[in-house]
Design a protein around this motif. Structure first.
Motif, PDB file in Angstrom:
ATOM      1  N   THR A   1     -70.687   4.132   0.934  1.00  0.00           N
ATOM      2  CA  THR A   1     -71.069   5.248   1.789  1.00  0.00           C
ATOM      3  C   THR A   1     -69.988   5.449   2.843  1.00  0.00           C
ATOM      4  O   THR A   1     -69.600   4.502   3.535  1.00  0.00           O
ATOM      5  CB  THR A   1     -72.414   4.976   2.475  1.00  0.00           C
ATOM      6  OG1 THR A   1     -73.450   4.973   1.480  1.00  0.00           O
ATOM      7  CG2 THR A   1     -72.729   6.037   3.510  1.00  0.00           C
TER       8      THR A   1
ATOM      9  N   GLN B   1     -70.844   8.209  -1.803  1.00  0.00           N
ATOM     10  CA  GLN B   1     -71.491   9.302  -1.101  1.00  0.00           C
ATOM     11  C   GLN B   1     -70.875   9.406   0.292  1.00  0.00           C
ATOM     12  O   GLN B   1     -70.383   8.416   0.845  1.00  0.00           O
ATOM     13  CB  GLN B   1     -73.003   9.114  -1.017  1.00  0.00           C
ATOM     14  CG  GLN B   1     -73.456   7.937  -0.176  1.00  0.00           C
ATOM     15  CD  GLN B   1     -74.976   7.909  -0.013  1.00  0.00           C
ATOM     16  OE1 GLN B   1     -75.673   8.887  -0.276  1.00  0.00           O
ATOM     17  NE2 GLN B   1     -75.499   6.775   0.443  1.00  0.00           N
TER      18      GLN B   1
ATOM     19  N   PHE C   1     -71.319  11.345   4.243  1.00  0.00           N
ATOM     20  CA  PHE C   1     -72.138  12.097   5.192  1.00  0.00           C
ATOM     21  C   PHE C   1     -71.225  12.717   6.247  1.00  0.00           C
ATOM     22  O   PHE C   1     -70.378  12.030   6.831  1.00  0.00           O
ATOM     23  CB  PHE C   1     -73.156  11.179   5.882  1.00  0.00           C
ATOM     24  CG  PHE C   1     -74.245  10.681   4.970  1.00  0.00           C
ATOM     25  CD1 PHE C   1     -75.425  11.381   4.843  1.00  0.00           C
ATOM     26  CD2 PHE C   1     -74.069   9.515   4.234  1.00  0.00           C
ATOM     27  CE1 PHE C   1     -76.443  10.920   3.997  1.00  0.00           C
ATOM     28  CE2 PHE C   1     -75.068   9.046   3.393  1.00  0.00           C
ATOM     29  CZ  PHE C   1     -76.257   9.757   3.277  1.00  0.00           C
TER      30      PHE C   1
ATOM     31  N   GLN D   1     -71.244  12.288  -3.972  1.00  0.00           N
ATOM     32  CA  GLN D   1     -72.433  12.914  -3.383  1.00  0.00           C
ATOM     33  C   GLN D   1     -72.115  13.258  -1.928  1.00  0.00           C
ATOM     34  O   GLN D   1     -71.960  12.363  -1.103  1.00  0.00           O
ATOM     35  CB  GLN D   1     -73.633  11.972  -3.452  1.00  0.00           C
ATOM     36  CG  GLN D   1     -74.107  11.667  -4.851  1.00  0.00           C
ATOM     37  CD  GLN D   1     -75.352  10.790  -4.841  1.00  0.00           C
ATOM     38  OE1 GLN D   1     -76.106  10.758  -3.877  1.00  0.00           O
ATOM     39  NE2 GLN D   1     -75.570  10.071  -5.942  1.00  0.00           N
TER      40      GLN D   1
ATOM     41  N   HIS E   1     -73.036  15.065   1.616  1.00  0.00           N
ATOM     42  CA  HIS E   1     -74.158  15.515   2.448  1.00  0.00           C
ATOM     43  C   HIS E   1     -73.578  16.222   3.671  1.00  0.00           C
ATOM     44  O   HIS E   1     -73.238  15.584   4.680  1.00  0.00           O
ATOM     45  CB  HIS E   1     -75.021  14.329   2.871  1.00  0.00           C
ATOM     46  CG  HIS E   1     -75.478  13.466   1.728  1.00  0.00           C
ATOM     47  ND1 HIS E   1     -76.607  13.744   0.983  1.00  0.00           N
ATOM     48  CD2 HIS E   1     -74.939  12.340   1.188  1.00  0.00           C
ATOM     49  CE1 HIS E   1     -76.755  12.826   0.042  1.00  0.00           C
ATOM     50  NE2 HIS E   1     -75.760  11.965   0.143  1.00  0.00           N
ATOM     51  N   TRP E   2     -73.448  17.553   3.565  1.00  0.00           N
ATOM     52  CA  TRP E   2     -72.926  18.320   4.691  1.00  0.00           C
ATOM     53  C   TRP E   2     -74.001  18.498   5.762  1.00  0.00           C
ATOM     54  O   TRP E   2     -75.199  18.469   5.466  1.00  0.00           O
ATOM     55  CB  TRP E   2     -72.436  19.691   4.227  1.00  0.00           C
ATOM     56  CG  TRP E   2     -71.385  19.656   3.153  1.00  0.00           C
ATOM     57  CD1 TRP E   2     -71.492  20.114   1.869  1.00  0.00           C
ATOM     58  CD2 TRP E   2     -70.053  19.130   3.271  1.00  0.00           C
ATOM     59  NE1 TRP E   2     -70.330  19.906   1.186  1.00  0.00           N
ATOM     60  CE2 TRP E   2     -69.421  19.313   2.011  1.00  0.00           C
ATOM     61  CE3 TRP E   2     -69.337  18.519   4.310  1.00  0.00           C
ATOM     62  CZ2 TRP E   2     -68.105  18.915   1.773  1.00  0.00           C
ATOM     63  CZ3 TRP E   2     -68.031  18.118   4.072  1.00  0.00           C
ATOM     64  CH2 TRP E   2     -67.426  18.316   2.825  1.00  0.00           C
TER      65      TRP E   2
ATOM     66  N   SER F   1     -75.029  16.571   7.947  1.00  0.00           N
ATOM     67  CA  SER F   1     -75.932  15.407   7.895  1.00  0.00           C
ATOM     68  C   SER F   1     -75.280  14.220   8.611  1.00  0.00           C
ATOM     69  O   SER F   1     -74.821  13.271   7.960  1.00  0.00           O
ATOM     70  CB  SER F   1     -76.245  15.038   6.440  1.00  0.00           C
ATOM     71  OG  SER F   1     -76.833  16.116   5.746  1.00  0.00           O
TER      72      SER F   1
END
Length: 365
Positions: A11, A34, A36, A179, A181-182, A184
């Motif tokens: 992440t 992912q 963020f 993955q 996550h805009w 966010s």
């Protein structure tokens, strides 16, 4: 130190320049990634969105340490390989950096030349600086013929298009299955890396967004113009020596120019001041009168994430957490080096590159 296993879950926090570079590299290696990000895919909230993206290790040696200069040398060789992996073209050139000055500012120019000469003595692998007279200047940069009597050419330095790069990296993340996550934002404390159902690693690349984790961070404000000037044909980044501030002009494709100078110890992101705009515009006009007919497309401000010594650092405050920050005004010039060191640490638990760059690695757990 823990190292990455095959197909690890990673992440990342922050999808600025470094976050996107690491996300694509790790996904390309087969890891599950992912990311963020507090902002959107254009990267408007990041310092990278506004930056001139110059790759000028010798020119920047006047304001930074030899380790950062070595990172810049590393970046000039690494960027072509990194860009070649991307699904969209990104403007990149190595036409060198030109430094010019008006006659009355010769003493300041001589002091600058002395600083650059000392750097070349210390780091002899840098391309040798060339002193230009009026004729040599006209040959090197015809657009400035008869405008200046002398200058310095720093061969091999370069630049790229920051916004093309951010867009290409965003496209690459999509194609690689990252993955994203805009809008966010997340904190390191939102994760428990290594536990069941949690990522194997958390990498924090949030810049100033990481101040909750890294209290020493501060913002250094810069103010930048983007101008379309069809009458100006500069072919390389050009810097004007000035007794109070040195402006830079970074030419991009299609007569687009990114122009900046100011550096203010503040994390104020309010619009550009009238004084700064007047100073930038008047100074750039003295470099080339064709800017007078140009069109101001944007007047931007940005705050660069900066640590007390103005140098970047990587730290591991707890197992399986890596924080990378403090790129200051050198983001594009040092990002490939930080990217490569971070990958070495993740894969091997140590980095052979870090000592070459005098890079601070802080292990607190």
């Amino acid at each position: 130190m823990h190292t990455l296993a095959a197909s690890s879950s990673i992440t990342l926090l922050g999808a600025g320049l470094l976050g996107r570079l690491l996300a694509t590299s790790l996904a390309r290696q087969g890891h599950r990634v992912q990311i963020f990000e507090a902002g959107g895919p254009e990267g408007v909230g990041s310092a990278a969105y506004v930056a001139a993206a110059m790759l000028a290790p010798l020119a920047e040696s006047a304001v930074t340490e030899p380790g950062v200069v070595r990172m810049g040398q590393h970046a000039l060789e690494r960027w072509p390989a990194l860009l070649a992996q991307l699904p969209a073209p990104v403007y990149f050139q190595r036409n060198g950096t030109l430094i010019v000055w008006h006659r009355q500012d010769t003493p300041d120019a001589l002091r600058l030349r002395g600083l650059l000469e000392r750097t070349q003595t210390l780091l002899p692998t840098l391309p040798h600086m060339q002193t230009l007279d009026a004729e040599g200047l006209a040959q090197a940069e015809p657009a400035l013929a008869h405008r200046f009597g002398q200058g310095l050419l720093l061969p091999g330095e370069g630049q790229l298009d920051n916004r093309q790069l951010l867009a290409a990296l965003e496209q690459d993340m999509q194609q690689l299955g990252v993955q994203v996550h805009w809008h966010s934002p997340r904190e390191v404390s939102d994760f428990r890396p290594g536990e069941a159902g949690q990522p194997d690693w958390v990498l924090d690349c949030r810049g100033l967004g990481a101040r909750t984790q890294w209290s020493a961070l501060r913002g250094v404000r810069g103010e930048v113009l983007r101008i379309h000037a069809p009458e100006v044909t500069l072919v390389r980044p050009t810097r004007l020596v000035h007794p109070r501030y040195s402006i830079y002009i970074a030419p991009k494709e299609n007569h687009l120019f990114v122009i900046g100078a100011t550096e203010i110890e503040s994390d104020d992101r309010s619009p550009m001041s009238v004084r700064s705009a007047l100073e930038l515009l008047s100074a750039v006009y003295t470099v080339h009168s064709g800017f007078a007919e140009g069109r101001i497309l944007e007047m931007n401000t940005q705050c660069r994430p900066t640590l007390p010594d103005n140098l970047p650092a990587i730290r591991m405050p707890q197992p399986r957490v890596m924080e990378i920050n403090g790129m200051y005004r050198h983001g594009f010039m040092i990002a490939p080096a930080l990217h490569d060191v971070a990958l070495e640490l993740l894969e091997q638990g140590q980095s052979a590159l870090a000592p070459q760059f005098d890079l601070s690695l802080q292990y607190t757990a």
